[in-house]
Design an enzyme around this catalytic site. Structure first.
Site, PDB file in Angstrom:
ATOM      1  CB  SER A  23       0.446  -1.443   2.543  1.00 59.42           C
ATOM      2  OG  SER A  23       0.893  -0.098   2.609  1.00 59.42           O
ATOM      3  CE1 TYR A  65      -4.453   0.338   0.935  1.00 54.39           C
ATOM      4  CE2 TYR A  65      -2.437   0.826   2.156  1.00 54.39           C
ATOM      5  CZ  TYR A  65      -3.069   0.317   1.037  1.00 54.39           C
ATOM      6  OH  TYR A  65      -2.318  -0.238   0.025  1.00 54.39           O
TER       7      TYR A  65
END
Length: 300
Positions: free
Chosen positions: A150, A163
């Site tokens: 990501s 995350y």
């Protein structure tokens, strides 16, 4: 570019981006293991039905697929996903690690347990699946691994400390496995997807509200970030003709770009002092003539 006679595992394949991956690979001839624990965005709950819905969708379109409701976050459970592919189809060629969860909070509010959970699903989940698949890739001297990272791993997005850190771990795993897998005909790359899904929806809408983004603009934005626009990049990385190894492709909104690791020319002195760094900071930070650090080149 087809996948006839190839067997692919897609984790987190029941919804969103993973579903698009599974449908695209199946439409091009791959036999697919639709692996999904069937839990909520934060990993709560489980159900085999979402995965089976995608299996039925593939079958109705003339493809071939089986479902697996095992969780990637447990080592023995993750191994069941690989076992499913071998038992159903007798081989394994492609692993697409897409399973993930999302639980954004500001750093002081995140518990250690939340950090651990992110690592269990994103990093260890990816590791467990690849580790079980690796012996088959070594045996056949062929394998394609597509991991999911990501842009959050690069920073710049509020409330994604846990995350982004977990995705950073997947990035490191991807690069190092690319080096190790190269002599065995295994290529390991990753996707940094840009898509509006159930995992990202709540956080994206919250950020938009805080920035007073008009609802009409937000609706247009979300409609343009469909998972289907990410899937072609993953399919390319999974194909036997793909020459890339250790690379990260940012994909979404109809665009594809490379995310690369760069190293500046910097400075070099026989005797280095703290003052040398301070006095030459502009040269150290200058990216003119920067070198790309390639995992593929290191493995050649």
């Amino acid at each position: 570019m087809r996948f006839d006679d190839r067997v692919a595992i897609v984790t987190g394949a029941a919804r969103g981006i993973g579903r698009s991956y599974a449908l695209l690979l199946a439409s091009r001839g791959a036999r697919v293991v639709v692996a999904d624990h069937g839990g909520g965005p934060t990993g709560d709950g489980s159900s085999p039905e979402p995965a089976m819905e995608v299996v039925r969708e593939i079958a109705e379109a003339g493809g071939e697929a089986v479902g697996c409701g095992a969780s990637v976050s447990d080592e023995s459970s993750a191994a069941q996903i690989i076992d499913t592919a071998i038992e159903a189809f007798g081989r394994l060629d492609i692993v697409v690690n897409n399973a993930g969860i999302h639980d954004p909070h500001v750093f002081p509010d995140l518990t250690i347990a939340q950090f651990q959970r992110m690592l269990e699903v994103h990093y260890l989940g990816t590791l467990f699946v690849i580790r079980s698949a690796w012996p088959y890739f070594i045996r056949d001297r062929y394998g394609r691994v597509v991991n999911t990272v990501s842009e959050a791993m690069l920073g710049g997005v509020p409330e994604l400390t846990s995350y982004g850190a977990a995705k950073g771990a997947v990035f490191g795993l991807t690069r190092n496995l690319a080096t190790e897998g190269h002599p065995h005909g295994i290529r390991v790359n990753a996707i940094a997807p840009r898509a509006y899904t159930r995992l990202s929806a709540e956080h994206t809408e919250k950020m938009a509200a805080e920035r007073s983004v008009p609802k009409e603009m937000m609706a247009k934005f979300s409609a343009s970030m469909t998972p289907d626009l990410v899937a072609p990049a993953a399919a390319f990385l999974a194909h036997e003709s793909c020459p890339l190894n250790g690379e990260i492709l940012q994909a979404g909104l109809g665009g594809v770009a490379r995310i690369a690791v760069l190293c500046s020319q910097g400075i070099s002195k026989r005797v280095l002092t703290v003052e040398d760094i301070a006095d030459n900071l502009d040269a150290i930070m200058d990216m003119t003539g920067a070198e790309i650090r390639s995992a593929a080149e290191q493995s050649a």
